[in-house]
Design an enzyme around this catalytic site. Structure first.
Site, short mmCIF file in Angstrom:
data_model
loop_
_atom_site.label_atom_id
_atom_site.label_comp_id
_atom_site.label_asym_id
_atom_site.label_seq_id
_atom_site.Cartn_x
_atom_site.Cartn_y
_atom_site.Cartn_z
N SER A 84 0.75 -1.16 0.06
CA SER A 84 0.07 -0.21 -0.03
C SER A 84 0.95 1.08 0.13
O SER A 84 2.04 1.18 0.52
CB SER A 84 -0.75 0.10 1.31
OG SER A 84 -1.50 1.21 1.49
N TYR B 4 -2.03 0.44 10.09
CA TYR B 4 -2.21 -0.39 8.85
C TYR B 4 -0.85 -0.49 7.94
O TYR B 4 -0.40 -1.27 7.58
CB TYR B 4 -3.47 0.15 8.09
CG TYR B 4 -3.54 -0.21 6.61
CD1 TYR B 4 -3.77 -1.37 6.26
CD2 TYR B 4 -3.25 0.61 5.64
CE1 TYR B 4 -3.94 -2.00 5.00
CE2 TYR B 4 -3.36 0.31 4.25
CZ TYR B 4 -3.59 -1.04 3.78
OH TYR B 4 -3.91 -1.40 2.52
N LYS C 48 1.82 -3.26 6.48
CA LYS C 48 2.33 -3.50 5.25
C LYS C 48 3.73 -3.40 4.97
O LYS C 48 4.57 -4.06 4.17
CB LYS C 48 1.56 -2.48 4.18
CG LYS C 48 0.03 -2.97 4.06
CD LYS C 48 0.01 -4.16 3.22
CE LYS C 48 -1.60 -4.44 3.26
NZ LYS C 48 -2.09 -5.59 2.58
#
Ligand SMILES: O=c1ccn([C@@H]2O[C@H](COP(=O)(O)OP(=O)(O)O[C@H]3O[C@H](CO)[C@H](O)[C@H](O)[C@H]3O)[C@@H](O)[C@H]2O)c(=O)[nH]1
Length: 329
Positions: A119, A143, A147
């Site tokens: 991402s 988040y 990643k």
């Protein structure tokens, strides 16, 4: 690529199902492994679906033994930035621990090729826009941390000399739906801007909140690089082809290279749908960087990726067609 055996973790979800459609059309043999927590069985248009969780190592290893994939694509993850701020451990388990399980199963099976859904969130607040793949990993929310952590695991595994090779695709803001209208998104409680704006246009939610109007951007709202889900899916096919032809491990940005503000997206949704809806200015949402726009020259030049739907109005139109179909069915 025809006949390639591809295991797709999370292939019943929004992005995974669009990739499965293109893999199926390209003649690949597909096994989808999905716990159907957010994915839908009917979204899997090709291949065989096994309902399973990445936390269930026994089932996972059995699937690898029986299917013997040449490559694995991994879409199964939690993806909502503010939720990750609230429930970080859930995100580390689902996005990091479960990816570790998947990689260990891959190692045991002897499969060497891996495509990872990363991402733009790994960049945090980039110093330069558009951001290149050379920018440091500096996430500002859990988040993005999950990643970035997986990207480091992949780098280390590839460097270990075991023959493992991977491509990590750093998604910018994915939106829209299959232009043929066969699949789309289907979240019970969507949080993403384009889908929420479509729901507001449809009257399913009473209003759209704009989270933050005091960002250092021309109209004060956040800017993102919105990419059509089918163009993103196509990026996976060119990346798979690259790995199958012996390509070295690489990281690529997946975006178009230009951004739109939240207000511009809202305006486009109103124009395309022909519907007005209430828009309310709300406080900033935790974890949001002001601007994320991709420098996507690397994937275009190295993999020959040629996006077809670089048009915000088209992205919104396909999303709207899907949304209206959803309520008709
Ligand atoms: O109702 C809403 C929803 C969103 N936003 C704003 O719209 C922008 C885009 O938000 P989204 O929730 O649509 O998407 P994110 O940028 O948070 O995140 C998405 O893009 C990231 C990379 O840019 C990651 O890939 C991640 O998986 C994916 O959720 C943000 O400024 C957000 O604050 C609103 O103003 N109102």
């Amino acid at each position: 690529m025809k006949g390639a055996r591809v295991l797709v973790a999370g292939g019943a979800g929004y992005i995974g199902s669009h990739v499965v459609k293109l893999l199926g059309e390209a003649g690949c043999e597909i096994l989808v492994y999905d716990n159907l927590s957010t994915g839908k069985e009917e979204a899997v248009l090709y291949g065989h679906l096994v309902k399973g969780d990445l936390g269930d190592r026994r089932t996972l290893e059995k699937v690898f033994r029986e299917f013997r994939p040449q490559a694995v694509m991994h879409f199964a993850a939690s993806i909502v930035v503010p939720e990750s701020v609230k429930f970080p451990l859930r995100y580390y388990r689902n996005n990091v621990v479960h990816t570790l399980n998947l990689l260990e199963a891959l190692e045991v099976s002897g499969c060497k090729l891996f495509l990872f859904s990363s991402s733009a969130a790994v960049y945090g607040i980039p110093k330069e826009i558009p951001v290149t793949e050379e920018a440091p990993l500096a996430p500002i929310n859990p988040y993005g941390e999950t990643k970035a952590t997986v990207e480091r695991m992949l780098r280390d595994l590839a460097a270990s000399g075991c023959g493992f090779r991977y491509v990590s695709l750093r998604y910018f803001n994915v939106a829209g739906a299959d232009p043929e209208g066969r699949i789309g998104f289907n979240y019970p409680e969507p949080t993403h801007l384009v889908i929420r704006a479509l729901k507001a246009a449809k009257g399913e939610i009473p209003q759209l909140e704009i989270y933050g109007t005091d960002y250092p951007t021309p109209d004060g709202t956040c800017i993102r690089d919105y990419i059509h889900v089918t163009d993103l899916a196509e990026a996976h096919l060119v990346a798979l082809d690259y790995l199958l032809s012996g390509g070295e491990s690489e990281v690529f940005n997946c975006g178009y290279g230009h951004g739109y503000s939240v207000r511009e997206v809202v305006r486009t949704v109103k124009e395309v749908t022909g519907r007005d809806f209430p828009v309310v200015e709300a406080p900033r949402r935790p974890g949001d960087p002001p601007i994320l726009v991709a420098d996507s020259r690397k994937i275009r030049e190295k993999l020959g990726w040629k996006p077809r739907y670089d048009d915000l109005a088209f992205i919104v139109k396909t999303g709207w067609e899907w949304e209206t179909r959803l309520s008709a069915s």
